[in-house]
Scaffold this motif. Structure first.
Motif, PDB file in Angstrom:
ATOM      1  N   MET A   1      16.243   6.439   0.870  1.00  0.00           N
ATOM      2  CA  MET A   1      15.083   7.218   0.472  1.00  0.00           C
ATOM      3  C   MET A   1      14.548   7.974   1.677  1.00  0.00           C
ATOM      4  O   MET A   1      14.405   7.416   2.756  1.00  0.00           O
ATOM      5  N   GLY A   2      14.276   9.229   1.473  1.00  0.00           N
ATOM      6  CA  GLY A   2      13.653  10.031   2.514  1.00  0.00           C
ATOM      7  C   GLY A   2      13.036  11.261   1.896  1.00  0.00           C
ATOM      8  O   GLY A   2      13.453  11.707   0.824  1.00  0.00           O
ATOM      9  N   ALA A   3      12.026  11.782   2.532  1.00  0.00           N
ATOM     10  CA  ALA A   3      11.445  13.051   2.104  1.00  0.00           C
ATOM     11  C   ALA A   3      12.085  14.165   2.917  1.00  0.00           C
ATOM     12  O   ALA A   3      12.543  13.945   4.029  1.00  0.00           O
ATOM     13  N   TRP A   4      12.131  15.358   2.351  1.00  0.00           N
ATOM     14  CA  TRP A   4      12.737  16.479   3.056  1.00  0.00           C
ATOM     15  C   TRP A   4      11.842  17.709   2.919  1.00  0.00           C
ATOM     16  O   TRP A   4      10.976  17.773   2.059  1.00  0.00           O
TER      17      TRP A   4
ATOM     18  N   GLY B   1       0.810  -1.203   0.000  1.00  0.00           N
ATOM     19  CA  GLY B   1       0.000   0.000   0.000  1.00  0.00           C
ATOM     20  C   GLY B   1       0.846   1.257   0.000  1.00  0.00           C
ATOM     21  O   GLY B   1       2.033   1.231   0.329  1.00  0.00           O
ATOM     22  N   SER B   2       0.218   2.366  -0.367  1.00  0.00           N
ATOM     23  CA  SER B   2       0.897   3.665  -0.317  1.00  0.00           C
ATOM     24  C   SER B   2      -0.119   4.743  -0.002  1.00  0.00           C
ATOM     25  O   SER B   2      -1.331   4.512  -0.032  1.00  0.00           O
ATOM     26  N   ALA B   3       0.378   5.936   0.294  1.00  0.00           N
ATOM     27  CA  ALA B   3      -0.494   7.082   0.554  1.00  0.00           C
ATOM     28  C   ALA B   3      -0.989   7.723  -0.731  1.00  0.00           C
ATOM     29  O   ALA B   3      -1.649   8.758  -0.694  1.00  0.00           O
ATOM     30  N   GLY B   4      -0.672   7.126  -1.880  1.00  0.00           N
ATOM     31  CA  GLY B   4      -1.142   7.633  -3.163  1.00  0.00           C
ATOM     32  C   GLY B   4      -0.045   7.595  -4.208  1.00  0.00           C
ATOM     33  O   GLY B   4       1.147   7.545  -3.879  1.00  0.00           O
ATOM     34  N   PRO B   5      -0.393   7.617  -5.479  1.00  0.00           N
ATOM     35  CA  PRO B   5       0.608   7.582  -6.551  1.00  0.00           C
ATOM     36  C   PRO B   5       1.555   8.767  -6.474  1.00  0.00           C
ATOM     37  O   PRO B   5       1.140   9.910  -6.269  1.00  0.00           O
ATOM     38  N   GLY B   6       2.843   8.495  -6.628  1.00  0.00           N
ATOM     39  CA  GLY B   6       3.842   9.554  -6.632  1.00  0.00           C
ATOM     40  C   GLY B   6       4.283  10.020  -5.267  1.00  0.00           C
ATOM     41  O   GLY B   6       5.165  10.867  -5.166  1.00  0.00           O
ATOM     42  N   THR B   7       3.699   9.484  -4.201  1.00  0.00           N
ATOM     43  CA  THR B   7       4.130   9.842  -2.850  1.00  0.00           C
ATOM     44  C   THR B   7       5.424   9.114  -2.512  1.00  0.00           C
ATOM     45  O   THR B   7       5.777   8.111  -3.144  1.00  0.00           O
ATOM     46  N   PRO B   8       6.166   9.584  -1.498  1.00  0.00           N
ATOM     47  CA  PRO B   8       7.370   8.844  -1.095  1.00  0.00           C
ATOM     48  C   PRO B   8       7.073   7.395  -0.717  1.00  0.00           C
ATOM     49  O   PRO B   8       7.904   6.511  -0.934  1.00  0.00           O
ATOM     50  N   HIS B   9       5.885   7.146  -0.167  1.00  0.00           N
ATOM     51  CA  HIS B   9       5.497   5.788   0.212  1.00  0.00           C
ATOM     52  C   HIS B   9       5.454   4.883  -1.028  1.00  0.00           C
ATOM     53  O   HIS B   9       5.888   3.726  -0.984  1.00  0.00           O
ATOM     54  N   HIS B  10       4.922   5.423  -2.122  1.00  0.00           N
ATOM     55  CA  HIS B  10       4.857   4.675  -3.382  1.00  0.00           C
ATOM     56  C   HIS B  10       6.238   4.543  -4.015  1.00  0.00           C
ATOM     57  O   HIS B  10       6.696   3.433  -4.348  1.00  0.00           O
TER      58      HIS B  10
END
Length: 319
Positions: free
Chosen positions: A244-247, A152-161
């Motif tokens: 991988m990380g978001a900033w 699963g992810s929080a949506g297409p193109g999100t860091p989770h995806h």
């Protein structure tokens, strides 16, 4: 710092207050391109508090969500370059969006003056408590059933995806992506057994980790997290080179005078660069990433180049 050429050209257009060197003379707003309540919004309020104290001027957060953060970013890109309208952007806004959108109403490099990188969002690869015991077991299960293992992810193109797509690409796997509207819904289905795994930011996962309902297989960062020191990085767990990380970073409209950018950078970095600042960042699930304007300006084009092939390989497109 060296004043950008465009800022020098626009300097004669500065307001009298800026020319007199007594900026700021009126309240500052920080545009957060997300709804209230999330980590970026909380960071924006933390930054607003720090700047308000240090500048002795009201600093307000304005939430302008929509368009996958495009609405808020466009508003700041078109604002007057007088140092009173700022953007608290994420890697999604500036580094991922150029590959995700066929056309953006702003240029992440040309339309903004970087002030400071502020923080990173640590992510975890998690499964249910009764799921695969480690990353090797998860990868083995995925290889045994190509295309069947659902994440699963929080949506297409999100860091989770994109974090899971990076993992799949490096491991040579084919996975089944199930997008949700946010991490909470994906976590609910993970706990219910409808998906097998997901990459999730630390803050929403912590309650379930503490309750023993989730098993952390690895962290996506280059180094282990202090609060989860026994959880390996994905690189340590078998995929060397994975990171991988978001900033999040603070920016002003392009053309903002260099002296104002330098002042804002000095004040926000001072506000967050203390033990108390680190503690407050940790309380909202963030880790400090404190870098000034020149480092941010060099970092951004490299990030855009890094994310472009990952987004392309994932097939994600903005809706």
């Amino acid at each position: 710092m060296r004043t950008p050429r465009r800022a020098l050209l626009l300097a004669p257009l500065a307001t009298p207050a800026l020319a007199q060197g007594d900026w700021p003379q009126r309240p500052i707003r920080i545009v957060v391109p997300f709804p209230p309540g999330g980590a970026t919004d909380l960071l924006g309020r933390l930054v607003a508090d720090g700047l308000s104290t240090r500048l002795r001027q009201p600093v307000q957060v304005e939430n302008l969500a929509g368009g996958g953060t495009v609405v808020g970013a466009r508003a700041v890109a078109s604002a007057a370059p007088d140092g009173t309208t700022l953007l608290l952007a994420t890697s999604t806004t500036l580094a991922v969006a150029p590959a995700l959108h066929r056309a953006l109403p702003y240029d992440p490099v040309r339309d903004f003056a970087p002030i400071a990188l502020l923080a990173t969002v640590p992510f975890l690869l998690v499964v249910r408590a009764d799921g695969p015991p480690d990353l090797a077991a998860l990868l083995a299960e995925a290889r045994a059933r190509p295309g069947a293992l659902a994440y699963g992810s929080a949506g297409p193109g999100t860091p989770h995806h994109l974090g899971m797509e990076m993992l799949a690409g490096m491991a040579g796997l084919r996975l089944n992506h199930v997008p949700y509207r946010g991490s909470a819904a994906a976590l609910t289905d993970l706990l219910g057994g409808r998906i097998t795994a997901m990459v999730v930011d630390l803050a929403p996962a912590l309650p379930q980790l503490r309750a023993g309902a989730l098993r952390p297989l690895a962290v996506t960062t280059a180094a282990r997290l202090p609060d989860l020191a026994d959880v390996p990085t994905i690189a340590e767990a078998g995929l060397a080179g994975y990171e991988m990380g978001a900033w999040q970073g603070l920016l002003a409209p392009s053309g903002t005078p260099g002296a104002v950018v330098a002042r804002l950078a000095a004040e926000v970095l001072a506000a967050l660069g203390t033990p108390e600042g680190t503690r407050r960042l940790a309380s909202i699930g963030l880790a400090p990433m404190l870098r000034g304007p020149e480092e941010f300006a060099a970092f951004l084009p490299a990030e855009i180049a890094r994310w472009a092939p990952i987004v392309q390989a994932s097939g994600a497109r903005a809706e």
